[in-house]
Design an enzyme around this catalytic site. Sequence first.
Site, PDB file in Angstrom:
ATOM      1  N   ALA A 141      15.110  -4.453  29.306  1.00 44.23           N
ATOM      2  CA  ALA A 141      15.309  -3.996  30.681  1.00 44.23           C
ATOM      3  C   ALA A 141      13.959  -3.984  31.383  1.00 44.23           C
ATOM      4  CB  ALA A 141      15.933  -2.595  30.703  1.00 44.23           C
ATOM      5  N   GLU A 146      13.871   3.377  31.037  1.00 50.34           N
ATOM      6  CA  GLU A 146      13.565   2.785  32.351  1.00 50.34           C
ATOM      7  C   GLU A 146      13.483   3.850  33.434  1.00 50.34           C
ATOM      8  OE1 GLU A 146      12.606  -0.248  32.210  1.00 50.34           O
ATOM      9  OE2 GLU A 146      13.262  -0.363  30.126  1.00 50.34           O
ATOM     10  N   GLU A 183       4.287   2.521  28.981  1.00 46.88           N
ATOM     11  CA  GLU A 183       5.261   2.176  27.951  1.00 46.88           C
ATOM     12  C   GLU A 183       5.355   3.228  26.843  1.00 46.88           C
ATOM     13  OE1 GLU A 183       7.439   0.200  28.451  1.00 46.88           O
ATOM     14  OE2 GLU A 183       6.636  -1.194  29.938  1.00 46.88           O
TER      15      GLU A 183
END
Length: 858
Positions: A274, A308, A330
């Site tokens: 994603a 996300e 991340e």
Amino acid sequence: MPGENLSRDEARERAALLSVDGYEVSLDLRSAVGEDEGAGPRTFRSVTTLRFRCNEPGASSFADLIAPSVTAVSLNGRDLDPGEVFDGSRITLEDLAADNELVVDAQCAYSRTGEGLHRFVDPQDGEVYLYTQYEPADSRRVFANFEQPDLKAPFRFEVRAPEGWTVWSNGVGELGDGVWRFAETKPISTYITCVVAGPYHYVTDSYSRTFPDGTTLEIPLGALCRKGLAPHFDSDDVFLVTKQGLDFFHDHFDYPYPFGKYDQAFVPEYNLGAMENPGLVTFREEFIFRGKVTQASYEGRANVILHEMAHMWFGDLVTMEWWDDLWLKESFADFMGAFSLVGATRFVNGWITFANRRKAWAYRADQLPSTHPVTADIRDLQDAKLNFDGITYAKGASVLKQLVAYVGQDAFLEGARRYFKRHAYGNTRLGDLLSVLEETSGRDMSAWARSWLQTAGVNSLTPQVLLDAEGRVEELAVMQEAAESHPELRPHRVAVGLYRVTDGGTLERYARTETDVDGARTVVAELAGAEAPDLVLVNDDDLTYCKIRFDATSLATLREHLGSVTDPLARALCWSALWNMTRDALLPARDFVDLVLRFAGRESEIGVLQMLHAWAESAVTHYTAPGRREAAGRLLSEGARRELYAAGPGSEHQLAWARFFARVADADADFELLRNLLTGAVAVEGLDLDQELRWVFLEPLAAHGVVDEKVLAEELARDDTASGKRHQVRCLAARPSEAVKAQAWAQLVESDALSNAMVEATISGFEQGSQRELLAPYAEKYFAAIERVWADRSIQIGMHVVQGLFPSLQQSQETLDATDAWLESHREAAPALRRLVLEARDDLARALRGQACDAAAG
């Protein structure tokens, strides 16, 4: 990939010179439909107006654009000759003013590799679907820009699309006079802008939250997919997890979601899991399940949704300055995905999946020759592309979990809140985060950061137990080791658990303490005097990032009682430790497979079970001595068949064993059962053969020559969809024929006609563990081809080919020598290419060490 790279030094120089006021981007996508004209790539018109300031008037710089052609360029009203200023990837900008306006009119190419504006034609109904994917630097394939994360700006998009289409972007859009116009965004980086267009199926919902001051936040929610997937789209569950995540992050972040709407697009032929485009998150459409899947799949999707969503704050609102600090977004998103999964959704055992699956990714990456600190040295965009890895994601998240144990959850979250407010819509480095954590925790973060963020490698922790004359613990110490290549010993906050076998035969914890491990040997004084343990678990509750080792007594206990460990997280940690020992050639592969055959059938956690299946298959394929491989495979297929029939009818465990049985099937009786299940001649009670499971059963039949092209064509006729076509391509490439392999090789290496999804499917079918001799001639061809492939193809396709076609099944010293010879004779090859080959070499060398360990076991 010539001329498309951008170095860190170039980016820093440009950021010091320029600041961007805004973009206006106009795209004409009406060319996406209809017959293609001309011999070149199919293109669309892209017109960009870019307003920016220069703090050194008269200086020169450049804008980024990758396009087949540029029609016109003007700078501050002065027309420039595209032939002089555009070189295929950059537009030279000379004699800049204090305030500048650049207008670029270009013909950009639709993508078939998932990079830029991807165009997909659905074979089911002929409909065309478009979406963009940019990270780290592919927005320049769609519009002219300054392609680096620290030159943020507001964006306005307008799009002309074929009649009947809907278009989405980061902001709210309206259709008027045949043009979709979108609200201006907040200042964001180029790589998270997004456009999705086509006849997508679209479902809406809404989220509302009232804050303590009485104000209310309303967020329109949307979810979209191809029309062909609409019957399978469980959007209600997507929206449920979305709302739970929004509640969780608003509870903990104290910063309202800043990007207006929240659309989630599930798109075809997607390279990633994603992408966190603000207001328009894109996902691979495989998260829409066409058949029955286990709860692990739903948990995995929920985790990605939440990962996300965390990026809306970590990454979109506050963005790293350059890709060196990619972990700032991340690692946090990976940690927050698991943290919110457990805290907000039905998946309360999410930390077990994290310990068992995500950290396995990190442990592998951290032992490769390409391992790097969490804060990496990213010299250019090719480096950046390869650093979306197990270090940046899973190790970074594991380190953050350790940080929470170190500073406390409250201090950690308060640091995050200050970080958002202090740097909203800006860019940061490591020091910006450390400073707020020092404020909130009162601790000096520099030493912790040096050990955990700025050094590479994974430590091993082993218990050392001394008993007194009465059989009680006289001294329990934790021994810490590091690899010679990365000798750093780190401070670890760990829990040490003592377990014993009960009268009822279960293996249960009876003592636990938390302690700080520092240095080579740490005595755990709190456990002195405890009854002698049958098992010592040195990272109980998975607080730190390390490889767990066992003392002799603990290992002997696990050999007999692993399935009796009652706590599912402790059990998962033991399985993970045993797998690491197998990969490290400390435990023979035969022993690991034996443990799986004896105890996996009792595993309650479906995600752990599916991971054990993958590990067991890998143990036979890569780590079992060649002389024992056939017998080990036979034992595995027999065990899988036995558990298939033993599992509860209709259960997810039954489904997992059915899929695993198909993967390891290797005898005529196995193939006969699979064929009979497909035809309905026999049935396993409760096992529903939906279309996805039918393809799973067909692949081993194709790979062993039991079914031919005609059967696969008939199956495609049953499932004439995009998913069905990918499955068929994989099965076709799996067939055991020299002609088949030659054709697949030519499609992958000598041609660029295949889309990214078909490249993946063909590689997946090409490489079969049962076809080592058939594939042997391609080892030499691989080394002769990869430098040309890397130079000629996009980086995404280059990565697929270089990683996927490495001769990993040719497990011999000869293959290792051939790899070393290529590396020696290609010292000047692209560093990213050399990294991929070095990583593959390391996996091969590790496999050979594992095979030697297995052979030595007798």
